[in-house]
Design an enzyme around this catalytic site. Structure first.
Site, PDB file in Angstrom:
ATOM      1  N   ARG A  55     -13.231   6.615  -8.224  1.00 44.56           N
ATOM      2  CA  ARG A  55     -12.893   6.834  -6.815  1.00 44.56           C
ATOM      3  C   ARG A  55     -11.401   7.126  -6.690  1.00 44.56           C
ATOM      4  O   ARG A  55     -10.575   6.269  -6.991  1.00 44.56           O
ATOM      5  CB  ARG A  55     -13.243   5.607  -5.977  1.00 44.56           C
ATOM      6  N   ASP A  57      -7.928   8.040  -4.503  1.00 45.66           N
ATOM      7  CA  ASP A  57      -7.355   7.710  -3.200  1.00 45.66           C
ATOM      8  C   ASP A  57      -7.041   8.979  -2.415  1.00 45.66           C
ATOM      9  O   ASP A  57      -7.071  10.090  -2.947  1.00 45.66           O
ATOM     10  CB  ASP A  57      -6.072   6.898  -3.379  1.00 45.66           C
ATOM     11  N   ARG A 206      -0.572   4.874 -10.293  1.00 46.88           N
ATOM     12  CA  ARG A 206       0.610   5.186  -9.491  1.00 46.88           C
ATOM     13  C   ARG A 206       1.666   4.083  -9.582  1.00 46.88           C
ATOM     14  O   ARG A 206       2.872   4.349  -9.526  1.00 46.88           O
ATOM     15  CB  ARG A 206       0.202   5.450  -8.056  1.00 46.88           C
TER      16      ARG A 206
END
Length: 288
Positions: A55, A57, A206
């Site tokens: 998944r 973002d 990230r």
């Protein structure tokens, strides 16, 4: 009873104008757009539900996303030879289904995956990111030293509890096996990170990138990201890097005969093995 068939879909998308992968009410998402397109070309109501390998973002891109879907065989059979072409005709230009195949026995797009590979693109060009690259490249205003970043990244590779680099979810483990974390120059002013793991937790890539940017521009020492990892708690000095520099580029699966076993293994709750030889209290556990 109508027989069912499981399909593997290979998907690419520009995540700039999506609110992430997962379907959400009143939001434009990759899952919602692709499911609605499948429903349209296969005449299914309600739309079929996709299970995805990773998944992403809001704002994150993909060139190698993988999902599976279970649909009635008669609906698939009618268009089986033309699915990608028909999907191309109804999908918006920022998402493509590049392949549709019958999934082998035991295939689960999420749980059968062995590893996932991301790339993160950063430009330290003094004048900023070239306009044509701006949707997939982040600008860093300070010069980056890739050798320092690679020295710091090497200390993070291995199986660890990445709680310091993840957004904790209730009941979910943050133990992950980071298989590869490397930075390279592609051209004089573009630095690209390759980050590969068996799985990632929310915002992990990230956050790892954000920590290494602070090392690359000299604001933090090489050892600092590993010290944050060992502390096991979120550090406010770790800035999560912007989403648009990140792309999911590859999902790797085992051979067909090992898919079900891999899915079963992945579902097990992860724990860290204790060290084989007790270490003195002053030493602590190794970080890499």
């Amino acid at each position: 009873m109508t027989s069912l068939v499981r399909l593997r879909l290979d998907i690419s998308y520009d995540g700039s104008d999506f609110a992430g992968w997962a379907r959400q009410p009143e939001q434009r998402t990759v899952q919602g757009v692709v499911e609605d397109a499948l429903a349209r070309i296969m005449r299914l109501d309600p739309p079929p539900v996709l299970t995805v390998a990773g998944r992403t973002d809001a704002g994150v891109h993909a060139t190698g996303q993988v999902a599976h879907v279970v649909v009635p065989y008669p609906n698939y059979q009618q268009i089986s030879g033309a699915m990608t072409r028909r999907l191309a005709a109804v999908l918006p230009p920022d998402v493509r289904v590049t392949g549709v195949t019958l999934a082998p026995d035991g295939f689960d797009a999420r749980f059968s995956a062995l590893r996932r590979r991301y790339e993160y693109r950063v430009s330290d060009e003094p004048t900023g990111v070239p306009p044509l690259d701006r949707r997939a490249t982040v600008w860093h205003p300070r010069p980056l030293h890739v050798d320092r970043m690679n020295a710091a990244a090497a200390l993070l590779v291995g199986e660890h509890d990445f709680a310091a680099y993840c957004r904790k979810r209730e009941g979910a483990t943050t133990i992950r096996r980071l298989l590869r974390y490397e930075w390279e120059r592609r051209g004089e002013r573009l630095a690209v990170a390759t980050v590969e793991a068996d799985a990632f937790c929310h915002s992990m890539v990230r956050a790892l990138v954000g920590a290494l940017l602070s090392v690359g521009d000299g604001r933090k020492p090489v050892e600092w990201p590993a010290e944050v990892l060992a502390a096991g708690v979120r550090d406010s000095a770790v800035k999560v890097a912007p989403a648009h520099g990140l792309s999911l580029v590859e999902i790797v699966y085992p051979e067909a005969g090992q898919l079900a076993a891999r899915a079963q293994e992945t579902r097990r709750v992860r724990t860290l093995a204790p060290p084989s030889v007790p270490l003195p209290p002053s030493v602590g556990y190794p970080v890499g």
